[in-house]
Motif scaffolding. Sequence first.
Motif, PDB file in Angstrom:
ATOM      1  N   VAL A  86      -6.978  -0.032  -5.037  1.00 17.96           N
ATOM      2  CA  VAL A  86      -6.158   0.499  -4.984  1.00 17.96           C
ATOM      3  C   VAL A  86      -6.533   1.740  -4.589  1.00 17.96           C
ATOM      4  CG1 VAL A  86      -4.221   1.002  -6.827  1.00 17.96           C
ATOM      5  CG2 VAL A  86      -5.186  -0.722  -6.912  1.00 17.96           C
TER       6      VAL A  86
ATOM      7  N   ASP B  41       0.959  -1.223  -0.152  1.00 21.69           N
ATOM      8  CA  ASP B  41      -0.252   0.463   0.029  1.00 21.69           C
ATOM      9  C   ASP B  41       0.964   1.095   0.061  1.00 21.69           C
ATOM     10  OD1 ASP B  41      -2.266  -1.528  -0.317  1.00 21.69           O
ATOM     11  OD2 ASP B  41      -2.936  -1.189   2.225  1.00 21.69           O
TER      12      ASP B  41
ATOM     13  N   SER C  80      -6.942   1.416   0.415  1.00 20.66           N
ATOM     14  CA  SER C  80      -6.715   0.246  -0.310  1.00 20.66           C
ATOM     15  C   SER C  80      -7.445  -0.970   0.823  1.00 20.66           C
ATOM     16  CB  SER C  80      -5.242   0.244  -0.259  1.00 20.66           C
ATOM     17  OG  SER C  80      -5.033  -1.131  -1.246  1.00 20.66           O
TER      18      SER C  80
ATOM     19  N   TRP D 233      -0.019   0.028  -6.122  1.00 23.00           N
ATOM     20  CA  TRP D 233      -0.531  -1.513  -5.770  1.00 23.00           C
ATOM     21  C   TRP D 233      -1.052  -1.322  -4.660  1.00 23.00           C
ATOM     22  CZ3 TRP D 233       1.436  -5.409  -8.384  1.00 23.00           C
ATOM     23  CH2 TRP D 233       1.960  -5.179  -9.877  1.00 23.00           C
ATOM     24  N   SER D 234      -1.759  -3.090  -4.254  1.00 23.98           N
ATOM     25  CA  SER D 234      -2.989  -3.207  -3.552  1.00 23.98           C
ATOM     26  C   SER D 234      -2.022  -4.205  -2.982  1.00 23.98           C
ATOM     27  CB  SER D 234      -3.992  -2.849  -3.300  1.00 23.98           C
ATOM     28  OG  SER D 234      -5.153  -3.624  -3.684  1.00 23.98           O
TER      29      SER D 234
ATOM     30  N   ARG E 176      -2.902  -0.410 -10.526  1.00 23.60           N
ATOM     31  CA  ARG E 176      -3.150   0.544 -11.784  1.00 23.60           C
ATOM     32  C   ARG E 176      -2.507   0.616 -12.493  1.00 23.60           C
ATOM     33  NH1 ARG E 176      -3.285   4.673  -8.177  1.00 23.60           N
ATOM     34  NH2 ARG E 176      -5.605   4.204  -7.528  1.00 23.60           N
TER      35      ARG E 176
END
Length: 458
Positions: free
Chosen positions: A160, A24, A155, A29-30, A75
């Motif tokens: 995301v 995070d 997140s 990104w997640s 993303r």
Amino acid sequence: MCGFLLLLTSAAQAQQDNNNNYLDSLKNWSLHYQFTTIVQGHAGFHGGGYDGRNTLSQETDTALSVTTTLFIGRRLWRGAGLYLNPEIAGGRGVGHRNSQSPYDESLYAPAVGIAGFPNGETFRIGSARPALYIARFYLEQIFSIGNSDEQEVESGTNQVKGAVPASRVVLTAGKFSVADMFDNNRYAHDPRSQFLNWSLMSLGAWDYPANTRGYTWGLAVEYIRPTYAIRAAANLMPKTANGNVLDWNITRTGALTIELEKQYTLLRRPGTVRVLGFRNVTKAPAYAVATRLLEQTGSVGDPPYILTGDQYGGVKYGVGLNLEQPLGETGGVFARLSWNDGRTATWAFTEIDRSLTVGGLIGGRQWHRPNDGIGLSVAVNGISPDHRAFLNAGGYGFMLGDGSLPNYGTENSLEAYYSARVARTLYLTADYQFVQNPGYNADRGPVHLFALRTHVEF
């Protein structure tokens, strides 16, 4: 997928942030994770002398189910995200009499004997042996409508962190669960954290498109405004009833789902109402035709259960109403009402043609446990006259079939649970269910079921 995993490997070198979410800290990104085990058992009960292929065992039984999922999100560009969910599932549901079955074990479902099955996680289990598979792999694109205000979202699972337009159009394409978008309910939707009964995680009479594990390929479109939303989706249906292989012959089979969602205010608190309609076309045979074959020849196959169909054209359609109403900062009530025509065989979800569920949640803030909760619900499920006649003639669906059904009764269940957060990422839930007339058979039961759920998420 290899490229996706390489990207994940490089991103995993990022430092850990304050919330223990390693990825995070990288805004594009997640990464999240869940692990759920459910140990459930039932006491012995009055069996009525039935011994069909899908008869719930009247002997005391205990079963274990396990699911674990990794939620990866990336993303790609403004408004676009790619999501991948590897998942492992295994175990079975209570009452599974595999050692006594004279039929092919490869055709056995892990959940039989009760239409509103008491463990929602068994919906994701194709066999008792744990198996790794890709649950979701889809692309999401968000378009802003006009000069819409944006709201920040944290997140989360398949989300995301970033800004999302309050008014937007969302396109989703790939493999996903239709229940991710449709028939949501804040109090009864997720068996990993809320009620366990199948009747409560979705509209019972919605034979929603999915393979054995609850996922399908398709395209969904959502038009979302601050106070209302319109959703539509086209998805694949399985080739056989409760099958894991999806049918890609999209000119002859498939599922269409439409939902209207509207927010309202009652007692100065916002509530939500959703109306859903669906139409599925598959190889599902008509119950009336199958019943005539049973009465004339004693079989619609060998053995006489509906797992395959000879030709396309089996249509099932239905509607559902979904309500949720908060009553305080941490509590609220809900209700669902659903119906389908019940003429063709159930093909994907469960053998329910009419369903009414009501219930509520009390949050633990009142006893200084803000992350705890008490849930209480009641479900009343039924089937159509054609479905009833088929089971009485000796037919079997993929979940139900005692060999006959001379004394039909609605399947009624009560569920109560207490969920406690015992550590920052660990939740324990004690659950009790009472089921009257299991499998719509008034000669059997009632059944008392007890469960302990362990759920980890971060």
